[in-house]
Design an enzyme around this catalytic site. Sequence first.
Site, mmCIF file in Angstrom:
data_model
loop_
_atom_site.group_PDB
_atom_site.id
_atom_site.type_symbol
_atom_site.label_atom_id
_atom_site.label_comp_id
_atom_site.label_asym_id
_atom_site.label_seq_id
_atom_site.Cartn_x
_atom_site.Cartn_y
_atom_site.Cartn_z
ATOM 1 N N GLU A 208 0.824 -1.209 0.000
ATOM 2 C CA GLU A 208 0.000 0.000 0.000
ATOM 3 C C GLU A 208 0.858 1.259 0.000
ATOM 4 O OE1 GLU A 208 -2.881 -0.348 3.180
ATOM 5 O OE2 GLU A 208 -4.144 -1.566 1.869
ATOM 6 N N LYS A 340 -15.826 -0.907 2.274
ATOM 7 C CA LYS A 340 -15.098 -1.312 1.070
ATOM 8 C C LYS A 340 -16.124 -1.863 0.081
ATOM 9 C CE LYS A 340 -10.715 -2.811 3.219
ATOM 10 N NZ LYS A 340 -10.046 -3.958 3.895
HETATM 11 P P1 PGA Z 1 -6.565 -5.636 2.224
HETATM 12 O O1 PGA Z 1 -6.028 -4.651 3.330
HETATM 13 O O2 PGA Z 1 -7.044 -4.833 1.093
HETATM 14 O O3 PGA Z 1 -5.370 -6.498 1.884
HETATM 15 O O4 PGA Z 1 -7.666 -6.446 2.856
HETATM 16 C C1 PGA Z 1 -6.633 -3.418 3.631
HETATM 17 C C2 PGA Z 1 -7.150 -3.387 5.041
HETATM 18 O O5 PGA Z 1 -7.005 -4.374 5.792
HETATM 19 O O6 PGA Z 1 -7.761 -2.415 5.452
HETATM 20 ZN ZN ZN Z 2 -8.051 -3.645 7.622
#
Ligand code: PGA
Ligand code: ZN
Length: 422
Positions: A208, A340
């Site tokens: 990230e 998300k």
């Molecule tokens: P991930 O991580 O997209 O790999 O799930 C992001 C998060 O945990 O917030």
């Molecule tokens: Zn997370």
Amino acid sequence: MKITNVFGYQVLDSRGKPTVAASISLEDGTSHSARVPSGASTGKHEAKELRDHQSHLAEQYYGGNSVYLAIENINSKIAPEIVGLQSDLESVDQRIIDLDPSPDHSLLGANATLAVSLAAAMASAHAKKVSLARSFQPDGNLLLPMPMVNILSGGAHANRTLDIQDVLAIPVGAQSFTEALSWIVAIREAAASMGREAGKITHLVADEGGLGIPFDSMEDACIFVMDAIESVGLNVGIDVALALDVAATQFFENGLYHLRTEGESYSAEDFVDYLNGLVSNLPIISIEDPFAEDDWKSWAAFTSIAPKDLQILGDDLLTTSASRLKTAISERAANAILIKANQNGLVSATHQVLKSAQSQNFATVVSARSGETEDSWLADLATGWRAGQIKVGSTHGSERNAKWNRLLELEATEQTEFSRPF
Ligand code: PGA
Ligand code: ZN
């Protein structure tokens, strides 16, 4: 305005892994396309992403991760139902639900459903002649979100240099999004120099965009970020506070929380006390996934004893699911939800979860995934939905900066105010 064509195709995400894109054409000759993100520390209760592992379509060079099945579902099942409809997000999403009523979108694949839903949201904004953000809020100031930005990466995103997944900074004292971002960039670059000087950086840029630096404990990692904040002349706790994404499901095994870098394993009860000590002694104002995705008991125990103003944020626990949010509210197991879109599978249903969370006084943080693309729709969703907060990763990598840059653009071009939730 009528939809004249819909098609799906395969593209790559920021980790070099295939993902789904969809394009919607309208009768005025314009096309609107969107790409879906994908996680690495994926929660068990998320909507189902369809990949080709066992299928005859599996592309050998992608190790089974290709997404031709999902694309086939867009082209042969979703497209015929949607061509000819008005470019209205709600009607497109309803057609997709009619085709795949499963709560996890496992019939069509949540990557297929979300790609079309996002393209429909963009087409719908175009038909209204407004930005995607504005299409969700016709009048008044749009609310630019407070960013929560990754400085140190660990867990599944940086080869477990740290047990926890992220140490993040929240520029709580900034007066505008532009100011907030400039502070964060300074802090991240200061942290990079400090890590290099100490000869410690192993993953200069993690999944990230954060720094992969090994530490002996969570506390040491937090102190390092506090030093970086002070080194650029900002005040810890007043200008910039800390947040953690513990991503505890990743190190929960046989009823115990295993902190490998600290060489300790904790029972659930002891881990509640351990984390409560950590957040009480450090300027941490938000903690995400402190416990495993089904350890409701520890979530509730922690929420009842943790400092009252601490944001306790459910990601793998809640997976942007209306029913899991309901459980969290009735069990008092958190006070904030990570939003998300690909955990849910549809734009309008994701928005619905955000609205019900807000109506129950849950804070909402719209979030990117570790596998992202150059798309910037996330910035518009966070702003138009008045989420109040956003999490995108760090400030390296164009897939991250596309979202920050879009927020800068919204601040420059739309009538906005900056959210200051802390
Ligand atoms: P991930 O991580 O997209 O790999 O799930 C992001 C998060 O945990 O917030
Ligand atoms: Zn997370």
